[in-house]
Design an enzyme around this catalytic site. Structure first.
Site, PDB file in Angstrom:
ATOM      1  N   THR A  52      -1.626  -1.163  -4.238  1.00 35.96           N
ATOM      2  CA  THR A  52      -2.719  -0.207  -4.143  1.00 35.96           C
ATOM      3  C   THR A  52      -2.119   1.174  -3.930  1.00 35.96           C
ATOM      4  O   THR A  52      -1.171   1.330  -3.157  1.00 35.96           O
ATOM      5  CB  THR A  52      -3.647  -0.527  -2.956  1.00 35.96           C
ATOM      6  OG1 THR A  52      -2.851  -0.703  -1.792  1.00 35.96           O
ATOM      7  CG2 THR A  52      -4.465  -1.773  -3.201  1.00 35.96           C
ATOM      8  N   GLY A 112       3.814  -0.307  -1.234  1.00 31.70           N
ATOM      9  CA  GLY A 112       3.673  -0.910  -2.563  1.00 31.70           C
ATOM     10  C   GLY A 112       4.959  -0.743  -3.359  1.00 31.70           C
ATOM     11  O   GLY A 112       5.388  -1.664  -4.075  1.00 31.70           O
ATOM     12  N   ILE A 156       0.843  -1.193   0.000  1.00 37.85           N
ATOM     13  CA  ILE A 156       0.000   0.000   0.000  1.00 37.85           C
ATOM     14  C   ILE A 156       0.881   1.247   0.000  1.00 37.85           C
ATOM     15  O   ILE A 156       1.771   1.395   0.853  1.00 37.85           O
ATOM     16  CB  ILE A 156      -0.921   0.020   1.245  1.00 37.85           C
ATOM     17  CG1 ILE A 156      -1.782  -1.237   1.283  1.00 37.85           C
ATOM     18  CG2 ILE A 156      -1.774   1.279   1.259  1.00 37.85           C
ATOM     19  CD1 ILE A 156      -2.486  -1.468   2.614  1.00 37.85           C
ATOM     20  N   CYS A 157       0.635   2.123  -0.966  1.00 37.31           N
ATOM     21  CA  CYS A 157       1.344   3.404  -1.072  1.00 37.31           C
ATOM     22  C   CYS A 157       2.865   3.146  -1.089  1.00 37.31           C
ATOM     23  O   CYS A 157       3.347   2.400  -1.917  1.00 37.31           O
ATOM     24  CB  CYS A 157       0.921   4.328   0.071  1.00 37.31           C
ATOM     25  SG  CYS A 157       1.356   6.053  -0.236  1.00 37.31           S
ATOM     26  N   GLU A 158       3.606   3.740  -0.170  1.00 36.49           N
ATOM     27  CA  GLU A 158       5.057   3.529  -0.151  1.00 36.49           C
ATOM     28  C   GLU A 158       5.382   2.043   0.036  1.00 36.49           C
ATOM     29  O   GLU A 158       6.361   1.540  -0.534  1.00 36.49           O
ATOM     30  CB  GLU A 158       5.680   4.357   0.977  1.00 36.49           C
ATOM     31  CG  GLU A 158       7.200   4.368   0.948  1.00 36.49           C
ATOM     32  CD  GLU A 158       7.792   4.995   2.210  1.00 36.49           C
ATOM     33  OE1 GLU A 158       7.179   4.885   3.282  1.00 36.49           O
ATOM     34  OE2 GLU A 158       8.880   5.590   2.108  1.00 36.49           O
TER      35      GLU A 158
END
Lengths: 256, 403
Positions: free
Chosen positions: B187, B167, B163-165
């Site tokens: 995501t 990811g 998720i985000c960083e």
């Protein structure tokens, strides 16, 4: 014909005045702080506190040799805490004690910071001058940033006036009016945030705030060194060593 | 006489208009006041204990330094025939967002589908962690966690949900250690850190522009003076991306909830998550902002971890990229870029109508994101279902490579 000696005397006098101003400010701060300490540490302080207080008095005397702690204690009054507090604030906000001439103040600070540093005695003043100058830079950056924000709010109001009138409000569309205002303000703020002027002002604000904080850290470090306490830099060095060692251990474990 | 009569009529009309406006304004004030009172009353009855997040039971199964890997306890007896999923959030926020509340929990949705779920918790970095680099986090801590889960899975690869960083971390690890991965789901993940600025909508990509307006020295100076990138600072920057919403949420926003207890608790849970923003370790933050945000090294193939170049073309597992169409933190063009670097037969994406965090916490996201993820897992990684991506993949599928 210009008298070179006279010019030097003027420069010296200028520098001397600035130095006196710093000593006086330090003295006021120290007195106020000591008195508030004296008032708050009653009855008699414990040994540890007393030792710390003695050390602190020595520190103050180093800054203001003419200051007499006994007299200061005797004249302690109920408003001393406030005075101490105000003195602390004024230390970090030079404009409060020379509000009419910020440019002159800045030039005084500049001259002290740039003065020939021919004796160890000068260094603390030069450091403080630099810090105060940076405080002024931070204040200027804050003003410039606030100006950008002001423009955005002004644009929001102008836009809002075009799209929503007093008649709309009178017709009872209060919720619509409020939503419209929020939508327009959001748009204007986002546009402003994307502008180069805003980003530069914000960058300047963060830069000056960062440098000021750095200078304060250095002052704290000087204080820690004076009292044989581990400094931030020393602890950071140790942290770095530990991080590197852990990295090496991890690599070795993987190789095993 | 006529003039005077008209004048009187005019005055009466104006008085009526004024009276009407006054009544409307007063009525509105009363209505808003009632809502505000209701809201205040509801808030006064809610205590700290009522606002709980991340309540799905989990056990810490692995730890290295401050980093822990937890395994959630199953919610159903039948386990789905898909690899275990490890969830990793970034260092700018907490992983608790994936389990905000019972009816808005990505974790619970996956567990309910029979998926075995792990989560990485990076802990609470302090100045003692300021010299930890992205190399340490990705090839150290994250790899350690993944290897543990692989070992627990009888040596078979697992799937990561980044998720985000987190990811971006997972993408780098999948490119460097493909054998560990059966699948990679991302995501709201930045890959191309510049994206398509010409076509950004208003408010999109501000973070990218903001960082790119700074020099490397300016970035480093901010981080060095604090040791780490302070959570308060990143929180303030994120708040400034939605200026009016941030300014009005505690006054107008709360008033408009009109004392609705469920809605107020939803709001408070979200606020609890937002307020819990850790400091980002300094050295890692410098790499993140300079090498990735400013220099865009990842898509250029210049980004190195422990001296190894991260080549996105080396990702060998099925990839699902879920992005938010109204994401003001990670622009769509910044995340969709991954599709250019991963083999087309391995790559799928889902565009979600919502914002950055909405992907996880909005009501509609529960079906779209969790549902989409489960379907993708079953389609690409199940041993009993037909593997959509595996059908057309080359012989070097990750599972074969792992064996």
């Amino acid at each position: 014909m210009t008298d070179k000696k006279d010019g030097i005397n003027q420069a010296f006098e200028f520098w001397q005045n600035g130095q006196d101003a710093f000593f006086n400010a330090q003295k006021d701060l120290a007195e106020g702080f000591a008195k508030s300490m004296a008032q708050n540490f009653t009855p008699k302080p414990t040994n540890m506190v007393a030792q710390g207080f003695d050390a602190w008095q020595d520190f103050v005397k180093a800054w203001a040799p003419g200051w007499d702690p006994a007299t200061a204690m005797a004249t302690a009054s109920t408003d001393m805490f406030n005075k101490g507090r105000d003195a602390v604030f004024s230390l970090f906000d030079p404009s409060t004690w020379m509000t009419q001439t910020p440019e002159q103040l800045k030039s005084v600070l500049q001259s002290i910071a740039n003065a020939p540093q021919f004796a160890d005695l000068v260094f603390p003043q030069a450091d403080m001058a630099t810090m105060w100058q940076e405080t002024l830079d931070f204040q200027n950056a804050t003003s410039e940033f606030a100006e950008q924000m002001h423009v955005a709010w002004l644009n929001s109001y102008t836009e809002y006036s075009k799209s929503f009138s007093l008649e709309d409000l009178q017709s009872g569309k209060v919720k619509e009016a409020l939503d419209s205002w929020l939508k327009i303000a959001n748009k204007e703020l986002l546009d402003m945030q994307s502008s180069q002027e805003f980003m530069d002002a914000q960058k300047k604000l963060m830069g000056t705030a960062t440098r000021l904080r750095k200078r304060q850290s250095e002052a704290a470090q000087t204080w820690a060194e004076a009292y044989q306490m581990p400094t931030r830099v020393e602890i950071d060095d140790l942290t770095k060593t530990v991080s590197e060692l852990k990295r090496e251990v991890r690599e070795l474990k993987r190789k095993l | 006489m006529t003039d005077s009569s008209d004048e009187l009529d005019n005055i009466e009309l104006k008085q009526n208009e004024f009276g009407e406006a006054y009544r409307a304004a007063w009525e509105h004030m009363v209505n808003e006041g009632v809502k505000a009172f209701k809201s205040s009353d509801t808030l006064s009855k809610i205590s700290q204990e009522d606002v709980q997040i991340a309540q799905t039971p989990a056990d810490v199964v692995f730890q290295v330094d401050k980093v822990t890997l937890s395994r959630y306890r199953p919610l159903v007896e039948t386990r789905a025939d898909v690899p275990p999923v490890i969830i990793s959030y970034g260092l700018f926020g907490r992983q608790t967002m994936i389990d905000l509340q019972e009816d808005r929990s990505l974790v619970r949705n996956l567990l309910s589908a029979g998926v075995e779920v792990y989560v990485i918790d990076w802990g609470n970095p302090t100045r003692a962690d300021q010299f930890l680099t992205l190399d340490d986090y990705i090839l150290g801590y994250m790899r350690d966690c993944v290897e543990f889960a692989v070992a627990e899975n009888d040596g078979n690869p697992i799937t990561m949900l980044g998720i985000c960083e987190g990811g971006t971390f997972a993408t780098c690890l999948a490119a460097l250690e493909p054998k560990l991965f059966a699948g990679l789901c991302l995501t709201i993940t930045p890959i191309d850190f510049i994206g398509d600025p010409e076509n950004f909508w208003r408010g999109e990509g501000f973070l990218n522009k903001w960082v790119q307006n700074m020099t490397e020295d300016e970035v480093n100076e901010i981080i060095d003076v604090h040791g780490n990138m302070p959570g308060e600072l990143t929180g303030a920057i994120f708040s400034s991306l939605t200026p009016i919403a941030s300014m009005t949420k505690y006054n107008l926003g709360l008033t408009r909830l009109a004392g609705n207890e469920a809605a107020t608790l939803n709001f408070l849970r979200m606020e609890k998550w937002i307020a819990d923003r850790p400091d980002h370790p300094g050295a890692a933050a410098k790499q993140w902002f300079n090498q990735l945000y400013r220099e865009n090294q990842l898509i250029k193939g210049d980004f190195k971890l422990d001296g190894r170049y991260v080549n996105l073309g080396h990702i060998a597992c099925p990839v699902l990229n879920i992005y938010a169409l109204q994401d003001h933190i990670v622009p769509v063009s910044c995340t969709k870029a991954l599709g250019k670097y991963v083999r087309p037969d391995l790559y799928e994406e889902i565009g979600f109508q919502g914002g950055h965090v909405g992907v996880f916490v909005s009501g509609k996201a529960q079906g779209v994101v969790a549902g989409g993820l489960v379907k993708w897992l079953e389609a690409t990684q199940s041993t009993v279902q037909p593997k959509a991506a595996a059908k057309v993949a080359s012989k070097k599928t990750p599972k074969k490579a792992a064996k």
